[in-house]
Write an enzyme that holds these catalytic residues in place. Structure first.
Site, short mmCIF file in Angstrom:
data_model
loop_
_atom_site.label_atom_id
_atom_site.label_comp_id
_atom_site.label_asym_id
_atom_site.label_seq_id
_atom_site.Cartn_x
_atom_site.Cartn_y
_atom_site.Cartn_z
CG ASP A 1 -19.70 -63.43 -30.79
OD1 ASP A 1 -19.73 -64.00 -31.90
OD2 ASP A 1 -18.87 -63.70 -29.91
CB ILE A 2 -21.42 -63.60 -36.19
CG1 ILE A 2 -22.20 -64.30 -37.31
CG2 ILE A 2 -20.04 -64.25 -36.09
CD1 ILE A 2 -22.98 -63.38 -38.14
CG ASN B 1 -8.01 -68.30 -44.64
OD1 ASN B 1 -7.79 -69.39 -45.15
ND2 ASN B 1 -7.92 -68.10 -43.33
N GLY C 1 -10.40 -63.52 -35.94
CA GLY C 1 -11.67 -62.79 -36.11
C GLY C 1 -12.88 -63.70 -36.07
CB VAL C 2 -15.92 -63.75 -38.24
CG1 VAL C 2 -17.08 -64.68 -38.52
CG2 VAL C 2 -16.42 -62.33 -37.96
CG ASP C 3 -12.05 -68.54 -40.34
OD1 ASP C 3 -12.86 -69.47 -40.19
OD2 ASP C 3 -11.08 -68.58 -41.12
CB SER D 1 -13.62 -57.66 -46.63
OG SER D 1 -13.44 -58.78 -47.46
CB THR D 2 -14.91 -54.38 -42.27
OG1 THR D 2 -15.72 -55.26 -41.48
CG2 THR D 2 -15.69 -53.92 -43.48
N GLY D 3 -12.20 -56.49 -41.23
CA GLY D 3 -11.26 -56.71 -40.12
C GLY D 3 -9.86 -56.89 -40.67
N1 AR6 Z 1 -18.97 -61.44 -34.41
C1 AR6 Z 1 -19.27 -60.44 -35.30
N2 AR6 Z 1 -18.33 -59.67 -35.91
C2 AR6 Z 1 -17.04 -59.93 -35.61
C3 AR6 Z 1 -16.63 -60.95 -34.71
C4 AR6 Z 1 -17.67 -61.71 -34.10
N3 AR6 Z 1 -17.40 -62.71 -33.24
N4 AR6 Z 1 -15.28 -60.95 -34.64
C5 AR6 Z 1 -14.84 -59.97 -35.46
N5 AR6 Z 1 -15.89 -59.33 -36.04
P1 AR6 Z 1 -12.48 -60.54 -39.74
P2 AR6 Z 1 -12.02 -60.32 -42.66
C6 AR6 Z 1 -15.91 -58.24 -37.05
O1 AR6 Z 1 -11.06 -60.18 -39.46
O2 AR6 Z 1 -11.64 -58.88 -42.56
C7 AR6 Z 1 -9.52 -64.35 -40.54
O3 AR6 Z 1 -8.30 -64.65 -39.93
C8 AR6 Z 1 -14.66 -57.41 -37.18
O4 AR6 Z 1 -14.68 -56.31 -36.29
O5 AR6 Z 1 -13.11 -61.63 -38.99
O6 AR6 Z 1 -12.97 -60.75 -43.73
C9 AR6 Z 1 -9.86 -65.28 -41.70
O7 AR6 Z 1 -9.31 -66.56 -41.52
C10 AR6 Z 1 -14.73 -56.94 -38.64
O8 AR6 Z 1 -15.50 -55.75 -38.79
O9 AR6 Z 1 -12.67 -60.93 -41.30
C11 AR6 Z 1 -9.25 -64.57 -42.86
O10 AR6 Z 1 -7.89 -64.89 -43.02
C12 AR6 Z 1 -15.47 -58.07 -39.35
O11 AR6 Z 1 -16.05 -58.86 -38.31
C13 AR6 Z 1 -9.38 -63.11 -42.54
O12 AR6 Z 1 -9.44 -63.04 -41.11
C14 AR6 Z 1 -14.60 -58.97 -40.20
O13 AR6 Z 1 -13.33 -59.20 -39.57
C15 AR6 Z 1 -10.65 -62.50 -43.07
O14 AR6 Z 1 -10.65 -61.12 -42.81
#
Ligand code: AR6
Length: 186
Positions: free
Chosen positions: A16-17, A30, A38-40, A129-131
């Site tokens: 987890d980041i 975003n 997600g991460v955000d 971007s991969t989520g």
């Molecule tokens: N630690 C590490 N990796 C993670 C974690 C974590 N805690 N949580 C998810 N991932 P995403 P995006 C992985 O959706 O695609 C948000 O709502 C996840 O499996 O966080 O860039 C923002 O506000 C995936 O492989 O980011 C934006 O609107 C990767 O992190 C939008 O999502 C990225 O997933 C950005 O989408």
């Protein structure tokens, strides 16, 4: 797994980041900079309200229309173990013909450049971007690792770049691409 690229360590980890104890972790934000899933979501939840307060200030002083895709800004880490958070916006995947690779590369490079400008030497990235944004993992890994390699070969003030992948399968994908790009790990 770990590689040495010039003088910098490049490491691939699963986790987890928000657990990272480094100078800066990177947020997959975003353009509103107002949080999300997600991460955000995890960063704002664990980092507390200071981060959002700083994001609001950045919006009103520097980016009233929102942070464009590929750019990066910095706030403190609030209650996180990391000292700072670098917020960047990755591209939404539209099939590959909308400049996605260049924009993804910009997000990594601008984050690294901002870190160096602030004197930060240890940084951790999630897979941008991969989520929610739907970027295919293999293509994202190629661009992410290729961009970081090129950057580290040009600039030598970064000490450590970590990629923190959420699942074991994402970690395997990054490892395969990294071996193809950098050779055998240390
Ligand atoms: N630690 C590490 N990796 C993670 C974690 C974590 N805690 N949580 C998810 N991932 P995403 P995006 C992985 O959706 O695609 C948000 O709502 C996840 O499996 O966080 O860039 C923002 O506000 C995936 O492989 O980011 C934006 O609107 C990767 O992190 C939008 O999502 C990225 O997933 C950005 O989408």
């Amino acid at each position: 797994m770990e590689w040495l690229i010039d003088k910098a360590k490049l490491r691939l980890l699963q986790g987890d980041i928000t657990d990272q104890y480094v100078d800066a972790i990177v947020n997959t934000a975003n353009s509103s900079l107002m949080g999300g899933g997600g991460v955000d979501g995890a960063i704002h939840r664990r980092g507390g309200p200071t981060i959002l307060r700083e994001c609001k200030r950045i919006r009103s002083y520097d980016w009233p229309e929102g942070l464009p895709t590929g750019k990066a800004v910095i706030t403190s880490g609030g209650r996180l173990k990391a000292r700072s958070v670098i917020h960047t916006v990755g591209p939404v995947w539209h099939g590959g013909g909308k400049d996605e690779a260049r924009l993804l590369s910009d997000a990594y490079r601008n984050s690294l450049e901002l870190a160096i400008k602030k004197g930060l030497k240890r940084i951790s990235f999630p897979s941008i971007s991969t989520g929610t944004y739907g970027y295919p993992m293999i293509d994202a890994a190629r661009t992410a690792l290729g961009t970081v390699k090129e950057f580290l070969e040009k600039k030598d003030s970064m000490e450590e770049v970590n990629f923190v992948l959420f699942t074991e399968s994402d970690l395997r994908t990054y490892e395969e691409i990294a071996i193809a790009l950098f050779g055998k790990p240390r």
